[in-house]
Design a protein around this motif. Structure first.
Motif, PDB file in Angstrom:
ATOM      1  N   THR A 203      35.066  17.742  21.435  1.00 38.70           N
ATOM      2  CA  THR A 203      36.104  16.898  22.036  1.00 38.70           C
ATOM      3  C   THR A 203      35.647  15.448  22.149  1.00 38.70           C
ATOM      4  OG1 THR A 203      35.292  17.375  24.274  1.00 38.70           O
ATOM      5  CG2 THR A 203      37.011  18.816  23.380  1.00 38.70           C
ATOM      6  N   PRO A 204      36.585  14.497  22.190  1.00 41.83           N
ATOM      7  CA  PRO A 204      36.229  13.078  22.385  1.00 41.83           C
ATOM      8  C   PRO A 204      35.555  12.858  23.731  1.00 41.83           C
ATOM      9  CG  PRO A 204      38.520  13.333  21.682  1.00 41.83           C
ATOM     10  CD  PRO A 204      38.027  14.694  22.024  1.00 41.83           C
ATOM     11  N   LYS A 205      34.725  11.838  23.814  1.00 44.49           N
ATOM     12  CA  LYS A 205      33.955  11.574  25.018  1.00 44.49           C
ATOM     13  C   LYS A 205      34.842  11.378  26.242  1.00 44.49           C
ATOM     14  CE  LYS A 205      30.145   8.715  26.710  1.00 44.49           C
ATOM     15  NZ  LYS A 205      29.215   7.593  26.379  1.00 44.49           N
ATOM     16  N   ARG A 206      35.998  10.716  26.051  1.00 42.39           N
ATOM     17  CA  ARG A 206      36.886  10.428  27.182  1.00 42.39           C
ATOM     18  C   ARG A 206      37.472  11.703  27.808  1.00 42.39           C
ATOM     19  NH1 ARG A 206      42.074  10.843  25.208  1.00 42.39           N
ATOM     20  NH2 ARG A 206      42.245  10.843  22.926  1.00 42.39           N
ATOM     21  N   LEU A 207      37.418  12.827  27.074  1.00 43.10           N
ATOM     22  CA  LEU A 207      37.972  14.079  27.577  1.00 43.10           C
ATOM     23  C   LEU A 207      36.930  14.998  28.209  1.00 43.10           C
ATOM     24  CD1 LEU A 207      40.460  15.061  24.711  1.00 43.10           C
ATOM     25  CD2 LEU A 207      40.979  13.928  26.888  1.00 43.10           C
ATOM     26  N   HIS A 208      35.640  14.662  28.078  1.00 42.65           N
ATOM     27  CA  HIS A 208      34.582  15.549  28.574  1.00 42.65           C
ATOM     28  C   HIS A 208      34.743  15.851  30.060  1.00 42.65           C
ATOM     29  CE1 HIS A 208      31.732  14.253  25.063  1.00 42.65           C
ATOM     30  NE2 HIS A 208      32.766  14.956  24.660  1.00 42.65           N
ATOM     31  N   LYS A 209      34.808  14.808  30.873  1.00 40.30           N
ATOM     32  CA  LYS A 209      34.871  15.003  32.324  1.00 40.30           C
ATOM     33  C   LYS A 209      36.184  15.647  32.763  1.00 40.30           C
ATOM     34  CE  LYS A 209      34.093  12.674  36.736  1.00 40.30           C
ATOM     35  NZ  LYS A 209      33.756  11.378  37.395  1.00 40.30           N
ATOM     36  N   PRO A 210      37.365  15.173  32.277  1.00 35.68           N
ATOM     37  CA  PRO A 210      38.618  15.817  32.683  1.00 35.68           C
ATOM     38  C   PRO A 210      38.683  17.298  32.321  1.00 35.68           C
ATOM     39  CG  PRO A 210      39.071  13.688  31.691  1.00 35.68           C
ATOM     40  CD  PRO A 210      37.614  13.964  31.476  1.00 35.68           C
ATOM     41  N   LEU A 211      38.185  17.651  31.120  1.00 34.27           N
ATOM     42  CA  LEU A 211      38.204  19.047  30.708  1.00 34.27           C
ATOM     43  C   LEU A 211      37.283  19.903  31.566  1.00 34.27           C
ATOM     44  CD1 LEU A 211      38.291  18.790  26.798  1.00 34.27           C
ATOM     45  CD2 LEU A 211      40.077  19.715  28.298  1.00 34.27           C
ATOM     46  N   GLN A 212      36.099  19.368  31.862  1.00 35.88           N
ATOM     47  CA  GLN A 212      35.154  20.121  32.685  1.00 35.88           C
ATOM     48  C   GLN A 212      35.734  20.344  34.084  1.00 35.88           C
ATOM     49  OE1 GLN A 212      31.325  18.290  33.446  1.00 35.88           O
ATOM     50  NE2 GLN A 212      30.333  20.283  33.516  1.00 35.88           N
ATOM     51  N   GLN A 213      36.381  19.323  34.645  1.00 42.10           N
ATOM     52  CA  GLN A 213      36.999  19.461  35.964  1.00 42.10           C
ATOM     53  C   GLN A 213      38.148  20.465  35.934  1.00 42.10           C
ATOM     54  OE1 GLN A 213      38.003  15.403  37.024  1.00 42.10           O
ATOM     55  NE2 GLN A 213      36.076  15.115  38.103  1.00 42.10           N
ATOM     56  N   ALA A 214      38.913  20.450  34.848  1.00 46.84           N
ATOM     57  CA  ALA A 214      40.035  21.389  34.717  1.00 46.84           C
ATOM     58  C   ALA A 214      39.535  22.827  34.653  1.00 46.84           C
ATOM     59  CB  ALA A 214      40.849  21.043  33.477  1.00 46.84           C
TER      60      ALA A 214
END
Length: 261
Positions: A203-214
């Motif tokens: 996944t793109p870097k900008r999505l790493h944190k949101p996906l992990q939180q989800a």
């Protein structure tokens, strides 16, 4: 602040035999290859406290000016939580849960488990206190993290010499304890949360944190509450650590009488 993308690399407690995620210096350096202009650079490995005699010597050798942070949880709750985490995959119906709880009581009564040894905080901190200056070590309590996370983070930021006014979203609880309601969903979300290498690769870097939180949020909603530690067993656990707790409160200058209740 730059933190290693791999949580708990355990490099400094690797002795050639014990399992660690990172076992050589080259791979350890690679964890920090994306460091740019960060002031504080670090990683977190709980085994560094549990295996402190060996680990403190290694950290002093490689990073003598390191700043060290320990967050200590009340031993009875910490031991019980760790035991349930170890046996989490066996927690299904009420009868299985009862067997696990009975197993914990038996372990405490017989004092035969390496899990018990991991909560003697005074003993574990001593190797660090003898090798590093007191100004290099910050000892925090888990209850402070629960009751005033932003206040504790401000203290830690001051200790690290970074912007103490920086705000952190503390609403997501990672690695929350509980009994899985749906085993398949639990295993899936656990693997997605823990396998950060795969997540970062796909996944793109900008999505790493949101996906992990989800994924963490879904995982937490799929957990039922754990059974409480009974007063009788809790009293037995406290007696295991009473002397160590009394010594600990002297070196950290905090009243730990609640840990003895």
């Amino acid at each position: 602040i730059y933190m290693s993308p791999l949580k708990e690399p355990e490099f400094f407690c690797y002795d050639g035999q014990r399992h660690s995620h990172i076992t050589n210096l080259e791979d350890y350096f690679a964890l920090f290859q994306e460091v740019s202009d960060e002031i504080a650079i670090g990683e977190s490995s709980t085994a560094y406290l549990e295996l402190s005699e060996f680990t403190a010597k290694n950290i002093q050798h490689y990073i003598p000016n390191a700043k060290l942070i320990a967050i200590l949880r009340e031993p009875a709750d910490a031991l019980y939580s760790l035991y349930l985490m170890v046996h989490r995959n066996k927690l299904n119906d009420s009868s299985t849960v009862q067997k696990i709880c009975d197993g914990f009581a038996h372990m405490v009564e017989n004092k035969r488990s390496g899990l018990i040894n991991g909560r003697y905080y005074y003993q574990q901190l001593n190797p660090y206190l003898s090798r590093f200056g007191r100004e290099q070590i910050k000892i925090c309590l888990f209850e402070d993290l629960k009751t005033d996370p932003n206040g504790l983070l401000k203290e830690i930021f001051q200790f690290l010499g970074v912007d103490e006014k920086f705000l952190v979203d503390t609403s997501i609880h990672h690695n929350k304890g509980g009994i899985p309601k749906n085993k398949l969903l639990y295993n899936l979300t656990t693997n997605l949360v823990s396998n950060q290498t795969l997540l970062r690769r796909l996944t793109p870097k900008r999505l790493h944190k949101p996906l992990q939180q989800a994924f963490s949020s879904i995982k937490n909603r799929n957990l039922a509450k754990l059974p409480q530690l009974t007063p009788e067993v809790r009293k037995q656990v406290i007696e295991l650590y009473r002397e160590d707790i009394l010594k600990l409160q002297d070196i950290i200058s905090r009243d730990l009488s609640k840990w003895l209740e």
